[in-house]
Every structure is written in C-alpha cells, then in structure tokens.
Design a protein around this motif. Structure first.
Motif, mmCIF file in Angstrom:
data_model
loop_
_atom_site.group_PDB
_atom_site.id
_atom_site.type_symbol
_atom_site.label_atom_id
_atom_site.label_comp_id
_atom_site.label_asym_id
_atom_site.label_seq_id
_atom_site.Cartn_x
_atom_site.Cartn_y
_atom_site.Cartn_z
ATOM 1 N N SER A 17 -22.344 60.589 29.195
ATOM 2 C CA SER A 17 -21.047 60.242 29.748
ATOM 3 C C SER A 17 -21.097 58.925 30.478
ATOM 4 C CB SER A 17 -20.596 61.352 30.713
ATOM 5 O OG SER A 17 -19.349 61.071 31.257
ATOM 6 N N TRP A 34 -4.220 53.718 31.817
ATOM 7 C CA TRP A 34 -3.690 54.614 30.797
ATOM 8 C C TRP A 34 -2.180 54.456 30.752
ATOM 9 C CZ3 TRP A 34 -6.777 57.211 27.500
ATOM 10 C CH2 TRP A 34 -8.130 57.335 27.865
ATOM 11 N N VAL A 64 -5.186 59.740 23.940
ATOM 12 C CA VAL A 64 -5.299 61.186 24.013
ATOM 13 C C VAL A 64 -3.875 61.716 24.126
ATOM 14 C CG1 VAL A 64 -5.698 61.160 26.518
ATOM 15 C CG2 VAL A 64 -6.318 63.177 25.185
ATOM 16 N N TYR A 66 -1.500 65.105 24.635
ATOM 17 C CA TYR A 66 -1.406 66.483 25.080
ATOM 18 C C TYR A 66 -0.047 67.019 24.649
ATOM 19 C CZ TYR A 66 -5.187 65.180 28.268
ATOM 20 O OH TYR A 66 -6.372 64.747 28.791
ATOM 21 N N VAL A 75 -4.914 69.151 22.378
ATOM 22 C CA VAL A 75 -5.422 67.867 22.867
ATOM 23 C C VAL A 75 -5.981 67.134 21.647
ATOM 24 C CG1 VAL A 75 -6.995 66.694 24.443
ATOM 25 C CG2 VAL A 75 -6.044 68.927 25.073
ATOM 26 N N GLU A 76 -5.427 65.948 21.377
ATOM 27 C CA GLU A 76 -5.845 65.172 20.207
ATOM 28 C C GLU A 76 -6.318 63.797 20.661
ATOM 29 O OE1 GLU A 76 -3.919 63.300 16.122
ATOM 30 O OE2 GLU A 76 -2.825 64.823 17.228
ATOM 31 N N TYR A 77 -7.512 63.416 20.223
ATOM 32 C CA TYR A 77 -8.101 62.132 20.580
ATOM 33 C C TYR A 77 -8.093 61.196 19.392
ATOM 34 C CZ TYR A 77 -10.126 64.940 24.313
ATOM 35 O OH TYR A 77 -10.304 65.779 25.370
ATOM 36 N N LEU A 89 -15.353 61.172 22.565
ATOM 37 C CA LEU A 89 -14.433 61.490 23.646
ATOM 38 C C LEU A 89 -14.399 62.986 23.911
ATOM 39 C CD1 LEU A 89 -11.556 59.152 22.472
ATOM 40 C CD2 LEU A 89 -13.336 58.665 24.149
ATOM 41 N N THR A 90 -14.163 63.349 25.163
ATOM 42 C CA THR A 90 -14.098 64.758 25.532
ATOM 43 C C THR A 90 -13.114 64.949 26.668
ATOM 44 O OG1 THR A 90 -15.398 66.724 26.031
ATOM 45 C CG2 THR A 90 -15.981 64.702 27.226
ATOM 46 N N ASN A 91 -12.934 66.164 27.071
ATOM 47 C CA ASN A 91 -11.984 66.523 28.110
ATOM 48 C C ASN A 91 -12.689 67.409 29.131
ATOM 49 O OD1 ASN A 91 -9.945 67.976 29.565
ATOM 50 N ND2 ASN A 91 -8.500 67.397 27.992
ATOM 51 N N HIS A 92 -12.482 67.126 30.399
ATOM 52 C CA HIS A 92 -13.091 67.922 31.460
ATOM 53 C C HIS A 92 -12.019 68.580 32.315
ATOM 54 C CE1 HIS A 92 -17.111 66.445 30.566
ATOM 55 N NE2 HIS A 92 -16.611 65.232 30.511
ATOM 56 N N SER A 93 -10.984 69.116 31.677
ATOM 57 C CA SER A 93 -9.918 69.796 32.415
ATOM 58 C C SER A 93 -10.363 71.196 32.819
ATOM 59 C CB SER A 93 -8.655 69.931 31.561
ATOM 60 O OG SER A 93 -8.117 68.668 31.287
#
Length: 131
Positions: A17, A34, A64, A66, A75-77, A89-93
C-alpha cells in the motif's frame, strides 16, 4: 506516519500500500483531489495522479464508483496510465451494520459469493495459488 505496508525478506520488499506521500495523505483542505460526479444510484470519484507520483511511472487517471443496486453496495474501480506501471486498487471501508448506538461489530457476519480466492502466507502475501 506512513501508509507503506509490506513484507521484508532478505532480498525484497513487497509494497502492499502506497507511500507516506500517497493519495490518502494529500492535503485535502488546500487542493481538490478526488472529483465527485453524480451517477445513477451513486457517485463516481475521479483522481489524476501525475507522472512520477509516489515514484511510479506514468500519469494515471483513477476512478472509483459507488452505487446502490437494490440491497447491494457496488464498488467499481478503473485505472488508466500513460506508461506501464503496477496498480492494484482496493477499499478499506468499515461498516457498523448495528448503527451508531452499537458498541462493536463482533456479531456481524459477512458472506462473499466467490468462485475462488487467493490464499495468503503468514505475512498476508498471496501465495500464487488460486483456491
């Protein structure tokens, strides 16, 4: 503070990361990073990362999106770069489905409908096998 996470071995460092100058550390109060755009059922956030940012080659356009699709949060990257460069890419929600009054999330259950997954070693690095 640093966002660099990885595994050190005698010969390598695997970056999982970003860096301490990563996108999450940009000064959000002094610059628009963003750019949000309303889309049907959600929002699309876009970012332009200049050539050489965080030591990576190429100007990268990242988005990204939502959206809520019935009872599903999708969620689409997307990432496009002007030069060959690694990107993952990733998500940390984190979501507390019990609401603000809930003390913890220990009774939550998560179900992921997947045909396969990537096993990881004891340092959380994928082993290279697909299960």
């Amino acid at each position: 503070m640093t966002a660099m996470i990885g595994c050190r071995t005698p010969a390598t460092f695997i970056r999982i990361s970003g860096s301490e100058n990563g996108w999450m550390f940009k000064n959000l109060l002094s610059q628009a990073i963003w750019i949000p755009t309303a889309v049907e059922g959600g929002v699309k956030m876009c970012l332009s990362s200049p050539d050489g940012d965080q030591g990576y080659p190429g100007e990268m356009q990242v988005s990204v999106t939502y959206t809520l699709q019935e009872k599903t949060l999708a969620v689409e990257y997307e990432a496009r770069c002007s030069k060959t460069t690694p990107v993952n890419l990733t998500n940390h929600s984190y979501f507390n489905l019990g609401g603000q009054a809930a003390d913890n999330v220990y009774d939550h259950e998560v179900s992921i409908s997947a045909h396969s997954y990537l096993p990881v070693d004891d340092t959380s690095i994928p082993t290279g096998f697909i299960s």
